[in-house]
Design an enzyme around this catalytic site. Structure first.
Site, PDB file in Angstrom:
ATOM      1  N   GLU A   1       5.590  -3.409   1.238  1.00  0.00           N
ATOM      2  CA  GLU A   1       5.799  -3.062  -0.176  1.00  0.00           C
ATOM      3  C   GLU A   1       4.964  -1.833  -0.438  1.00  0.00           C
ATOM      4  O   GLU A   1       3.738  -1.897  -0.482  1.00  0.00           O
ATOM      5  CB  GLU A   1       5.402  -4.241  -1.074  1.00  0.00           C
TER       6      GLU A   1
ATOM      7  N   ALA B   1       2.663   6.312   3.332  1.00  0.00           N
ATOM      8  CA  ALA B   1       2.192   6.872   4.601  1.00  0.00           C
ATOM      9  C   ALA B   1       1.721   5.770   5.546  1.00  0.00           C
ATOM     10  O   ALA B   1       2.028   5.791   6.744  1.00  0.00           O
ATOM     11  CB  ALA B   1       1.063   7.864   4.344  1.00  0.00           C
ATOM     12  N   ALA B   2       0.989   4.804   5.003  1.00  0.00           N
ATOM     13  CA  ALA B   2       0.534   3.684   5.840  1.00  0.00           C
ATOM     14  C   ALA B   2       1.720   2.869   6.322  1.00  0.00           C
ATOM     15  O   ALA B   2       1.775   2.445   7.490  1.00  0.00           O
ATOM     16  CB  ALA B   2      -0.437   2.814   5.054  1.00  0.00           C
TER      17      ALA B   2
ATOM     18  N   GLY C   1       0.816  -1.202   0.000  1.00  0.00           N
ATOM     19  CA  GLY C   1       0.000   0.000   0.000  1.00  0.00           C
ATOM     20  C   GLY C   1       0.848   1.249   0.000  1.00  0.00           C
ATOM     21  O   GLY C   1       1.982   1.260  -0.481  1.00  0.00           O
TER      22      GLY C   1
ATOM     23  N   CYS D   1       2.157   0.661  -8.299  1.00  0.00           N
ATOM     24  CA  CYS D   1       3.190   1.323  -7.496  1.00  0.00           C
ATOM     25  C   CYS D   1       4.481   1.492  -8.284  1.00  0.00           C
ATOM     26  O   CYS D   1       5.306   2.345  -7.957  1.00  0.00           O
ATOM     27  CB  CYS D   1       3.437   0.539  -6.215  1.00  0.00           C
TER      28      CYS D   1
END
Length: 472
Positions: A229, A209-210, A206, A263
């Site tokens: 990741e 920030a998470a 994800g 991503c």
């Protein structure tokens, strides 16, 4: 009870509706996984392989339904979701090979007996799935974890609960032992409850920030293995490439495939100053004009579909406008796609040369151009990010590649191919804000089990001769 639903971003039809798991239900799932762990970990490896092979057979049999579920929830066209469903099937064989190569068991003879290396599972692994590849990416954590002997609690993205439900049905049809795989549905609150439920590993794909939040949360709990990741502000450098149209194809596939929701998509295009750079940008813009965005079931099939939601589109367009307000020059403007729901956006190309823009990932089909004077300046610009997931070089000169590969800072680095190209039998991951040095794909085996090194002798022998300084 909190209910939620997912909708098809291409049609706004409801795909799935249900209840979010409460903290008590999440804890019950973790407890079930904990109870199932000893027997699953102790089972002969052949039994665990047989179990995931049964799961593989179910995936293969249900591939059309899985592909359609992914398409309905993400809006991705069927040509792409069929590829994702096939990747889920292929992951099983790849993971079996990876476990044996990277985390199997081996022994070396010694004077006293043998030195043996084994790998042992961590325990209960929490898997938090993303929305962009809601089947393939969590599957890439779950299958290696099961082979290693871990049990799993999987929370799908709240944007793609239908795919999570379909995966849960596939595991049930494969007749795995009770408690080995558990699926909990819900949003952020459900995910937070899972992290507080006493897990041994967290496997997450994800946002950066998470990932930063998870690192802080478990900073004082080194027992919990983190495999993160995350995203990237990925560069594609073009230098000494004569065929602008050939470059354009690589750039477009790097930046706009999956509507920019990979991503590994290129977010930054770095080109030479002057006519050569101008020709490249013109070719990329011209090719982007030809891309067809439409619903997943369109005939003929579109290049790509919408963003995951109208809310995501609104946020992406706001981030794009912020860069324009800072002085970025618009080469191709984004905006809504005519006669389609609000989740659809046009690809955008902006020139940010000399502009101070945020070092953040825009998870959309938006490409920022930077012009530089020298190849070393191009590499410096490429590395000017706190991320480090993917990067690419397009060049006719192999010497440029030799220099680039030694200086670029990223985990996935491609030459004359799109930045989004990656193989399941190689590692996938990044550094910096893009991950924590635990790449997934083929290297997922590494974080699903820990090494145990042993000296072993079959009989008890007197070792006084090994003890120095004894009195007679």
């Amino acid at each position: 009870m909190t209910t939620f639903k997912s909708t098809d971003p291409a049609t706004e039809a409801t795909n799935w509706e249900g209840e979010a798991a409460s903290p008590a239900q999440v804890q019950a799932s973790v407890d079930a996984a904990r109870a199932a762990f000893p027997a699953w970990a102790d089972a002969p490896r052949a039994e665990r392989i047989d179990a995931v092979k049964r799961y593989q057979a179910v995936l293969k049999d249900r591939a059309p339904q899985i592909a359609e579920a992914i398409a309905r929830e993400t809006g991705k066209p069927l040509w792409e979701t069929r590829t994702e469903a096939a990747a889920m099937v292929g992951k099983v064989d790849i993971s079996i090979r990876a476990y044996d190569e990277r985390t199997g068991e081996r022994s070396t003879d010694t004077a006293f007996g043998r030195a043996t290396l084994r790998h042992r599972p961590h325990g209960v692994a929490a898997v938090l799935g993303p929305f962009n590849f809601p089947g393939h990416l969590p599957n890439g954590h779950i299958v290696p974890a099961l082979l290693a002997g871990d049990t799993v609690v999987f929370k799908p993205s709240e944007e793609t609960p239908l795919v999570g439900h379909v995966m849960a049905e596939a595991f049930a049809a494969a007749d795995l032992p009770s408690g080995v795989v558990n699926v909990v549905q819900g949003g952020r609150e459900t995910g937070a409850a899972l992290l507080d439920a006493g897990i041994d590993a967290l496997m997450f794909t994800g946002s950066g920030a998470a990932g930063a939040h998870f690192r802080r949360k478990f900073a004082d709990d080194p027992h919990v293995i983190l495999a993160l990741e995350l995203g990237g502000n990925n560069p594609l450098v073009v230098w000494d490439a004569a065929d602008a149209e050939a470059v354009a194809g690589i750039a477009v596939q790097s930046a706009f495939i999956t509507t920019g929701q990979r991503c590994s998509c290129a977010r930054r295009l770095i080109v030479p100053e002057g006519p050569q750079g101008d020709a490249i940008i013109e070719a990329v813009a011209a090719l982007s004009d030809r891309l067809v965005f439409g619903p997943w079931d369109s005939d003929p099939e579109p290049y790509a579909g919408p963003l995951i939601s109208a809310r995501a589109a609104e946020a992406a367009l706001k981030a794009l406008q912020e860069r324009i307000d800072r002085g970025a020059k618009v080469i191709r403007a984004s905006g809504p796609v005519a006669n389609l729901p609000g989740a659809f956006v046009k690809p955008a190309i902006i020139d940010v040369t000399g502009i101070d823009v945020p070092d953040e990932e825009m998870f959309a089909p938006f490409l920022s151009v930077t012009r530089v004077a020298t190849f070393d300046s191009a590499i410096q610009a490429a590395n000017a990010t706190r991320y480090g997931l993917s990067a690419g070089l397009v060049s006719d000169d192999p010497k440029n590649w030799d220099h680039f590969i030694r200086r670029i800072r990223a985990g996935v680095v491609n030459f004359n191919r799109p930045t989004t190209g990656a193989a399941g039998d190689m590692p996938f991951g990044g550094l910096g804000a893009s991950g924590n040095h635990r790449p997934s794909a083929y290297y997922a085996a590494d974080y699903c089990a820990y090494p145990m090194a042993s000296f072993e002798a079959d009989t008890v022998a007197n070792i006084e001769g090994e003890i120095k300084g004894l009195r007679a």
